[in-house]
Scaffold this motif. Structure first.
Motif, PDB file in Angstrom:
ATOM      1  N   ARG A 293      48.023  -6.652 144.313  1.00  0.00           N
ATOM      2  CA  ARG A 293      46.751  -6.481 143.594  1.00  0.00           C
ATOM      3  C   ARG A 293      46.720  -5.039 143.089  1.00  0.00           C
ATOM      4  NH1 ARG A 293      43.200 -10.813 145.028  1.00  0.00           N
ATOM      5  NH2 ARG A 293      43.985 -11.935 146.844  1.00  0.00           N
ATOM      6  N   LEU A 294      46.703  -4.909 141.783  1.00  0.00           N
ATOM      7  CA  LEU A 294      46.761  -3.582 141.170  1.00  0.00           C
ATOM      8  C   LEU A 294      45.490  -2.794 141.452  1.00  0.00           C
ATOM      9  CD1 LEU A 294      48.426  -4.455 137.766  1.00  0.00           C
ATOM     10  CD2 LEU A 294      49.483  -3.472 139.801  1.00  0.00           C
ATOM     11  N   PRO A 295      45.612  -1.447 141.476  1.00  0.00           N
ATOM     12  CA  PRO A 295      44.430  -0.621 141.717  1.00  0.00           C
ATOM     13  C   PRO A 295      43.454  -0.693 140.549  1.00  0.00           C
ATOM     14  CG  PRO A 295      46.339   0.754 141.250  1.00  0.00           C
ATOM     15  CD  PRO A 295      46.823  -0.662 141.306  1.00  0.00           C
ATOM     16  N   VAL A 296      42.221  -0.400 140.844  1.00  0.00           N
ATOM     17  CA  VAL A 296      41.183  -0.355 139.827  1.00  0.00           C
ATOM     18  C   VAL A 296      41.370   0.918 139.007  1.00  0.00           C
ATOM     19  CG1 VAL A 296      38.688  -0.253 139.438  1.00  0.00           C
ATOM     20  CG2 VAL A 296      39.613  -1.611 141.337  1.00  0.00           C
ATOM     21  N   ASP A 297      41.423   0.771 137.683  1.00  0.00           N
ATOM     22  CA  ASP A 297      41.567   1.948 136.812  1.00  0.00           C
ATOM     23  C   ASP A 297      40.388   2.899 136.985  1.00  0.00           C
ATOM     24  OD1 ASP A 297      43.974   1.288 135.677  1.00  0.00           O
ATOM     25  OD2 ASP A 297      43.095   0.284 133.945  1.00  0.00           O
ATOM     26  N   GLY A 298      40.697   4.183 136.974  1.00  0.00           N
ATOM     27  CA  GLY A 298      39.660   5.196 137.021  1.00  0.00           C
ATOM     28  C   GLY A 298      39.141   5.531 138.405  1.00  0.00           C
ATOM     29  N   VAL A 299      39.645   4.870 139.437  1.00  0.00           N
ATOM     30  CA  VAL A 299      39.205   5.183 140.798  1.00  0.00           C
ATOM     31  C   VAL A 299      40.249   6.111 141.422  1.00  0.00           C
ATOM     32  CG1 VAL A 299      38.646   4.260 143.073  1.00  0.00           C
ATOM     33  CG2 VAL A 299      38.024   2.972 141.021  1.00  0.00           C
ATOM     34  N   PRO A 300      39.894   7.399 141.634  1.00  0.00           N
ATOM     35  CA  PRO A 300      40.859   8.347 142.185  1.00  0.00           C
ATOM     36  C   PRO A 300      41.379   7.904 143.551  1.00  0.00           C
ATOM     37  CG  PRO A 300      38.872   9.483 141.436  1.00  0.00           C
ATOM     38  CD  PRO A 300      38.597   8.007 141.376  1.00  0.00           C
ATOM     39  N   GLY A 301      42.705   8.001 143.709  1.00  0.00           N
ATOM     40  CA  GLY A 301      43.319   7.671 144.984  1.00  0.00           C
ATOM     41  C   GLY A 301      43.476   6.192 145.257  1.00  0.00           C
ATOM     42  N   GLU A 302      43.038   5.361 144.346  1.00  0.00           N
ATOM     43  CA  GLU A 302      43.156   3.907 144.537  1.00  0.00           C
ATOM     44  C   GLU A 302      44.630   3.521 144.556  1.00  0.00           C
ATOM     45  OE1 GLU A 302      41.493  -0.097 144.722  1.00  0.00           O
ATOM     46  OE2 GLU A 302      40.648   1.866 145.074  1.00  0.00           O
ATOM     47  N   GLN A 303      45.014   2.657 145.483  1.00  0.00           N
ATOM     48  CA  GLN A 303      46.395   2.222 145.656  1.00  0.00           C
ATOM     49  C   GLN A 303      46.486   0.711 145.419  1.00  0.00           C
ATOM     50  OE1 GLN A 303      49.245   3.896 147.212  1.00  0.00           O
ATOM     51  NE2 GLN A 303      48.243   5.868 147.060  1.00  0.00           N
ATOM     52  N   PRO A 304      47.688   0.232 145.030  1.00  0.00           N
ATOM     53  CA  PRO A 304      47.864  -1.223 144.991  1.00  0.00           C
ATOM     54  C   PRO A 304      47.697  -1.779 146.402  1.00  0.00           C
ATOM     55  CG  PRO A 304      49.800  -0.083 144.108  1.00  0.00           C
ATOM     56  CD  PRO A 304      48.888   0.942 144.652  1.00  0.00           C
ATOM     57  N   ARG A 305      47.252  -3.015 146.498  1.00  0.00           N
ATOM     58  CA  ARG A 305      47.120  -3.669 147.806  1.00  0.00           C
ATOM     59  C   ARG A 305      48.108  -4.824 147.842  1.00  0.00           C
ATOM     60  NH1 ARG A 305      41.651  -3.968 146.179  1.00  0.00           N
ATOM     61  NH2 ARG A 305      42.008  -6.173 146.213  1.00  0.00           N
ATOM     62  N   TYR A 306      48.809  -4.941 148.967  1.00  0.00           N
ATOM     63  CA  TYR A 306      49.811  -5.983 149.130  1.00  0.00           C
ATOM     64  C   TYR A 306      49.409  -6.922 150.256  1.00  0.00           C
ATOM     65  CZ  TYR A 306      52.548  -2.664 146.394  1.00  0.00           C
ATOM     66  OH  TYR A 306      52.976  -1.804 145.425  1.00  0.00           O
ATOM     67  N   GLU A 307      49.630  -8.192 150.013  1.00  0.00           N
ATOM     68  CA  GLU A 307      49.276  -9.222 150.984  1.00  0.00           C
ATOM     69  C   GLU A 307      50.431 -10.230 151.045  1.00  0.00           C
ATOM     70  OE1 GLU A 307      46.463 -13.115 150.303  1.00  0.00           O
ATOM     71  OE2 GLU A 307      45.767 -11.191 149.539  1.00  0.00           O
ATOM     72  N   VAL A 308      50.958 -10.456 152.242  1.00  0.00           N
ATOM     73  CA  VAL A 308      52.042 -11.423 152.399  1.00  0.00           C
ATOM     74  C   VAL A 308      51.466 -12.826 152.210  1.00  0.00           C
ATOM     75  CG1 VAL A 308      53.769 -12.375 153.976  1.00  0.00           C
ATOM     76  CG2 VAL A 308      53.361  -9.904 153.919  1.00  0.00           C
ATOM     77  N   VAL A 309      52.006 -13.537 151.234  1.00  0.00           N
ATOM     78  CA  VAL A 309      51.583 -14.898 150.944  1.00  0.00           C
ATOM     79  C   VAL A 309      52.279 -15.865 151.900  1.00  0.00           C
ATOM     80  CG1 VAL A 309      51.594 -16.734 149.185  1.00  0.00           C
ATOM     81  CG2 VAL A 309      51.167 -14.359 148.512  1.00  0.00           C
ATOM     82  N   ARG A 310      53.591 -15.698 152.032  1.00  0.00           N
ATOM     83  CA  ARG A 310      54.403 -16.507 152.948  1.00  0.00           C
ATOM     84  C   ARG A 310      55.581 -15.665 153.390  1.00  0.00           C
ATOM     85  NH1 ARG A 310      55.030 -22.291 152.504  1.00  0.00           N
ATOM     86  NH2 ARG A 310      56.267 -22.058 154.387  1.00  0.00           N
ATOM     87  N   ALA A 311      56.105 -15.971 154.561  1.00  0.00           N
ATOM     88  CA  ALA A 311      57.309 -15.302 155.058  1.00  0.00           C
ATOM     89  C   ALA A 311      58.163 -16.345 155.758  1.00  0.00           C
ATOM     90  CB  ALA A 311      56.940 -14.168 156.001  1.00  0.00           C
ATOM     91  N   TRP A 312      59.470 -16.171 155.614  1.00  0.00           N
ATOM     92  CA  TRP A 312      60.410 -17.120 156.203  1.00  0.00           C
ATOM     93  C   TRP A 312      61.446 -16.355 157.017  1.00  0.00           C
ATOM     94  CZ3 TRP A 312      58.996 -16.919 151.095  1.00  0.00           C
ATOM     95  CH2 TRP A 312      58.182 -17.970 150.631  1.00  0.00           C
ATOM     96  N   PRO A 313      61.770 -16.870 158.209  1.00  0.00           N
ATOM     97  CA  PRO A 313      62.809 -16.217 159.003  1.00  0.00           C
ATOM     98  C   PRO A 313      64.163 -16.386 158.319  1.00  0.00           C
ATOM     99  CG  PRO A 313      62.129 -18.259 160.045  1.00  0.00           C
ATOM    100  CD  PRO A 313      61.222 -18.041 158.864  1.00  0.00           C
ATOM    101  N   LEU A 314      65.009 -15.387 158.475  1.00  0.00           N
ATOM    102  CA  LEU A 314      66.363 -15.475 157.926  1.00  0.00           C
ATOM    103  C   LEU A 314      67.219 -16.302 158.881  1.00  0.00           C
ATOM    104  CD1 LEU A 314      67.024 -11.832 156.675  1.00  0.00           C
ATOM    105  CD2 LEU A 314      66.049 -13.764 155.425  1.00  0.00           C
ATOM    106  N   GLY A 315      68.207 -16.967 158.316  1.00  0.00           N
ATOM    107  CA  GLY A 315      69.118 -17.773 159.114  1.00  0.00           C
ATOM    108  C   GLY A 315      68.542 -19.140 159.425  1.00  0.00           C
ATOM    109  N   ARG A 316      69.254 -19.894 160.206  1.00  0.00           N
ATOM    110  CA  ARG A 316      68.825 -21.267 160.530  1.00  0.00           C
ATOM    111  C   ARG A 316      68.151 -21.329 161.862  1.00  0.00           C
ATOM    112  NH1 ARG A 316      69.774 -24.249 156.341  1.00  0.00           N
ATOM    113  NH2 ARG A 316      71.611 -23.814 155.160  1.00  0.00           N
TER     114      ARG A 316
END
Length: 187
Positions: free
Chosen positions: A164-187
């Motif tokens: 989620r991109l930061p809001v323009d014009g808001v000082p110090g605003e950072q992108p926000r990341y949220e894991v939608v799905r995660a999968w273990p590696l290997g079988r």
């Protein structure tokens, strides 16, 4: 929704890197850089951009297959580098061949799911620490972090992350990341 595939470092590796980066943020000119939040540190495997929600089931199925076809591998944060004077990053060491393979598989999974991907380029393992809107000399920062050797850990998961991109014009605003799905590696 805006998505990317990534490997997320464990909290201990993030904390260790954070302690190493703290004095670098005090170097002359560092206040002019946009430093990324440690909560957002990750190794991007494939940037998917805006993805139609109707593609998600197929995308998730193919990402899961990519994860299961790739065994867990050793990794650590290692050294530093830069892209064109606009991005400062920490590198990686360990199972880089497997990390590159996972990146290729994530890219292929997205393409085969119908996600229009950018032109394929050689994968460079990096964790973005800071950015600049204009080119700057990042040499003092890469020199300060060049000898960094992080703790060893095992990469054991492929994550699909929403950005989620930061809001323009808001000082110090950072992108926000949220894991939608995660999968273990290997079988």
């Amino acid at each position: 929704m805006r998505l990317f595939a990534a490997v997320l470092p464990p909290a201990e590796a993030v904390e260790e890197l954070y302690r190493a980066v703290a004095p670098v943020r005090a170097l002359p000119g560092a206040v002019d850089l946009r430093w990324t939040a440690r909560e957002s540190w990750h190794y991007t495997l494939a940037f998917l951009g805006e993805v139609d929600e109707e593609l998600l089931p197929e995308l998730e199925r193919r990402m899961e297959r990519a994860a299961h076809r790739t065994d867990p591998f050793p990794l650590r944060v290692h050294g530093a580098g830069r892209f064109d004077g606009r991005a400062l990053w920490a590198g990686a060491a360990g199972g880089l061949d497997t990390l590159r393979l996972l990146a290729e598989r994530a890219d292929a999974a997205a393409r085969r799911s119908g996600v229009p991907m950018e032109e394929h380029r050689r994968y460079t393992a990096h964790l973005t620490l800071a950015r600049s809107r204009v080119p700057v000399d990042l040499t003092p920062y890469t020199a300060a972090l060049g000898g960094f050797e992080g703790l060893h850990w095992e990469a054991g998961e492929l994550s699909l992350v929403r950005s989620r991109l930061p809001v323009d014009g808001v000082p110090g605003e950072q992108p926000r990341y949220e894991v939608v799905r995660a999968w273990p590696l290997g079988r």
